[in-house]
Design a protein around this motif. Structure first.
Motif, mmCIF file in Angstrom:
data_model
loop_
_atom_site.group_PDB
_atom_site.id
_atom_site.type_symbol
_atom_site.label_atom_id
_atom_site.label_comp_id
_atom_site.label_asym_id
_atom_site.label_seq_id
_atom_site.Cartn_x
_atom_site.Cartn_y
_atom_site.Cartn_z
ATOM 1 N N UNK A 172 3.505 13.818 -10.773
ATOM 2 C CA UNK A 172 4.613 14.708 -11.087
ATOM 3 C C UNK A 172 5.733 14.794 -10.072
ATOM 4 N N UNK A 173 5.629 14.109 -8.924
ATOM 5 C CA UNK A 173 6.692 14.161 -7.933
ATOM 6 C C UNK A 173 7.845 13.235 -8.318
ATOM 7 N N UNK A 174 9.056 13.621 -7.911
ATOM 8 C CA UNK A 174 10.194 12.734 -8.090
ATOM 9 C C UNK A 174 10.009 11.501 -7.213
ATOM 10 N N UNK A 175 10.474 10.330 -7.671
ATOM 11 C CA UNK A 175 10.275 9.096 -6.899
ATOM 12 C C UNK A 175 10.736 9.195 -5.450
ATOM 13 N N UNK A 211 1.676 9.511 -6.316
ATOM 14 C CA UNK A 211 2.337 10.819 -6.307
ATOM 15 C C UNK A 211 3.329 10.957 -7.455
ATOM 16 N N UNK A 212 3.984 9.858 -7.819
ATOM 17 C CA UNK A 212 4.882 9.900 -8.971
ATOM 18 C C UNK A 212 4.096 10.196 -10.243
ATOM 19 N N UNK A 263 10.987 11.903 -3.551
ATOM 20 C CA UNK A 263 10.077 12.775 -2.813
ATOM 21 C C UNK A 263 8.732 12.084 -2.606
ATOM 22 N N UNK A 264 8.265 11.353 -3.608
ATOM 23 C CA UNK A 264 7.010 10.627 -3.493
ATOM 24 C C UNK A 264 7.077 9.586 -2.377
ATOM 25 N N UNK A 265 8.226 8.903 -2.271
ATOM 26 C CA UNK A 265 8.413 7.933 -1.194
ATOM 27 C C UNK A 265 8.353 8.625 0.171
ATOM 28 N N UNK A 266 8.977 9.787 0.248
ATOM 29 C CA UNK A 266 8.997 10.518 1.519
ATOM 30 C C UNK A 266 7.594 10.999 1.899
ATOM 31 N N UNK A 267 6.864 11.532 0.931
ATOM 32 C CA UNK A 267 5.509 12.010 1.197
ATOM 33 C C UNK A 267 4.609 10.848 1.624
ATOM 34 N N UNK A 268 4.709 9.737 0.908
ATOM 35 C CA UNK A 268 3.891 8.572 1.244
ATOM 36 C C UNK A 268 4.208 8.058 2.642
ATOM 37 N N UNK A 269 5.482 8.060 2.994
ATOM 38 C CA UNK A 269 5.885 7.586 4.325
ATOM 39 C C UNK A 269 5.303 8.462 5.418
ATOM 40 N N UNK A 270 5.409 9.781 5.236
ATOM 41 C CA UNK A 270 4.921 10.705 6.264
ATOM 42 C C UNK A 270 3.398 10.654 6.380
ATOM 43 N N UNK A 271 2.702 10.598 5.255
ATOM 44 C CA UNK A 271 1.248 10.585 5.313
ATOM 45 C C UNK A 271 0.712 9.282 5.903
ATOM 46 N N UNK A 272 1.343 8.167 5.555
ATOM 47 C CA UNK A 272 0.883 6.897 6.109
ATOM 48 C C UNK A 272 1.218 6.780 7.591
ATOM 49 N N UNK A 273 2.288 7.431 8.010
ATOM 50 C CA UNK A 273 2.623 7.422 9.435
ATOM 51 C C UNK A 273 1.602 8.216 10.231
ATOM 52 N N UNK A 274 1.051 9.261 9.626
ATOM 53 C CA UNK A 274 0.075 10.091 10.328
ATOM 54 C C UNK A 274 -1.306 9.441 10.318
ATOM 55 N N UNK A 275 -1.807 9.082 9.116
ATOM 56 C CA UNK A 275 -3.130 8.448 8.983
ATOM 57 C C UNK A 275 -3.164 7.742 7.631
ATOM 58 N N UNK A 276 -2.823 6.466 7.645
ATOM 59 C CA UNK A 276 -2.717 5.726 6.392
ATOM 60 C C UNK A 276 -4.054 5.620 5.673
ATOM 61 N N UNK A 277 -5.113 5.349 6.433
ATOM 62 C CA UNK A 277 -6.421 5.194 5.801
ATOM 63 C C UNK A 277 -6.888 6.498 5.172
ATOM 64 N N UNK A 278 -6.692 7.591 5.865
ATOM 65 C CA UNK A 278 -7.094 8.889 5.325
ATOM 66 C C UNK A 278 -6.334 9.208 4.045
ATOM 67 N N UNK A 279 -5.037 8.915 4.031
ATOM 68 C CA UNK A 279 -4.229 9.190 2.848
ATOM 69 C C UNK A 279 -4.717 8.372 1.657
ATOM 70 N N UNK A 280 -4.972 7.085 1.856
ATOM 71 C CA UNK A 280 -5.429 6.238 0.756
ATOM 72 C C UNK A 280 -6.865 6.572 0.355
ATOM 73 N N UNK A 281 -7.712 6.907 1.317
ATOM 74 C CA UNK A 281 -9.082 7.280 0.984
ATOM 75 C C UNK A 281 -9.102 8.521 0.096
ATOM 76 N N UNK A 337 0.824 -1.209 0.000
ATOM 77 C CA UNK A 337 0.000 0.000 0.000
ATOM 78 C C UNK A 337 0.859 1.260 0.000
ATOM 79 N N UNK A 338 2.015 1.175 0.660
ATOM 80 C CA UNK A 338 2.941 2.305 0.649
ATOM 81 C C UNK A 338 3.458 2.548 -0.763
ATOM 82 N N UNK A 339 3.829 1.477 -1.466
ATOM 83 C CA UNK A 339 4.318 1.614 -2.845
ATOM 84 C C UNK A 339 3.211 2.152 -3.759
ATOM 85 N N UNK A 340 2.001 1.710 -3.514
ATOM 86 C CA UNK A 340 0.866 2.174 -4.311
ATOM 87 C C UNK A 340 0.644 3.672 -4.125
ATOM 88 N N UNK A 341 0.713 4.136 -2.890
ATOM 89 C CA UNK A 341 0.526 5.561 -2.618
ATOM 90 C C UNK A 341 1.657 6.378 -3.223
#
Length: 242
Positions: free
Chosen positions: A119-122, A115-116, A124-142, A107-111
């Motif tokens: 238009x985000x660089x891979x 972002x990639x 940066x996209x990994x970093x954004x996905x990590x931070x958002x899933x750490x805060x609220x993974x369901x909200x980010x994917x929803x 799910x992290x790779x999917x998120x």
């Protein structure tokens, strides 16, 4: 400061303000649909009844019945429709919750891939996905994967009440006109005032939704006029044959 260079006061841009309608799309749609349907259906009914040669008492009875039945029909229909949407949204969220619990890395790779693709660089996209899933993974994917958020979430009760109240308000207008219009002038007065009300409603709804006002006003006015002509013709034919 160099005295040869004039002092220029920096200009600060005013705060950027935008007016969006996303937070009122649900109730706006229900309210506009209800009022529009209330005016058209009740006006058409009363025009058909009047064209058949019915008395004022018969018109009043038919109009009140149309108001009550229409308001209940709109409320129930809107509640059932939006409830089905809410059920579908909850089912999607439950499925996503289970997938996050069972396959967090996938799910992290999917998120990150989402972002990639935007238009985000891979990295940066990994970093954004990590931070958002750490805060609220369901909200980010929803939000990013399913397109669901609190603003556009289905609210059945709100939509049902808005539809019923809007229909009743719209329906009351042609009913009041039919009761108070001069004898012998019910049909033209009812038709003209109802059409003007439809045009005004279409324009106001378009303005509230930041859409072209003239197009909406012409559309609802022309379709309303067509409905009234057809219904009046049917009422006249019934009155003649009966």
């Amino acid at each position: 400061m160099n005295p040869l260079i004039p002092h220029i006061t920096p200009v600060t841009a005013p705060p950027h303000s935008e007016s969006h309608v996303g937070n009122r799309i649900g109730w706006l749609r229900a309210a506009v649909l209800g009022a529009n349907d209330g005016i058209i259906s009740t006006a058409c009914l009363l025009l058909g009844v009047a064209a058949s040669g019915a008395s004022a008492t018969q018109m009043l009875t038919a109009g009140i019945a149309a108001l009550a039945a229409g308001a209940m029909s709109m409320a129930v229909g809107e509640y059932v429709s939006v409830s089905s949407q809410a059920d579908a949204e909850r089912a999607e969220l439950d499925l996503e919750r289970r997938e996050i619990a069972a396959r967090p890395e996938a799910e992290h790779r999917e998120l990150a891939a989402i972002y990639v693709s935007r238009g985000l660089e891979p990295a940066l996209a990994e970093q954004v996905a990590t931070q958002l899933m750490a805060k609220d993974a369901l909200d980010a994917h929803a939000r990013e994967e399913l397109g669901l958020n609190a603003i556009t979430a289905a609210r059945p009760t709100q939509a049902a009440l808005a539809s019923a109240l809007a229909f009743s308000s719209g329906s009351a207008l042609p009913l009041l006109i039919a009761i108070t219009s001069p004898a012998g002038a019910t049909i033209p007065v009812l038709a003209v005032v109802s059409l003007l009300s439809l045009v005004l409603l279409g324009a106001l709804a378009a303005r509230a939704g930041n859409a072209p006002m003239l197009r909406a006003a012409v559309r609802v006015g022309s379709l309303g006029a067509l409905a009234m002509v057809i219904t009046s013709g049917i009422g006249w034919l019934v009155g003649v044959s009966v």
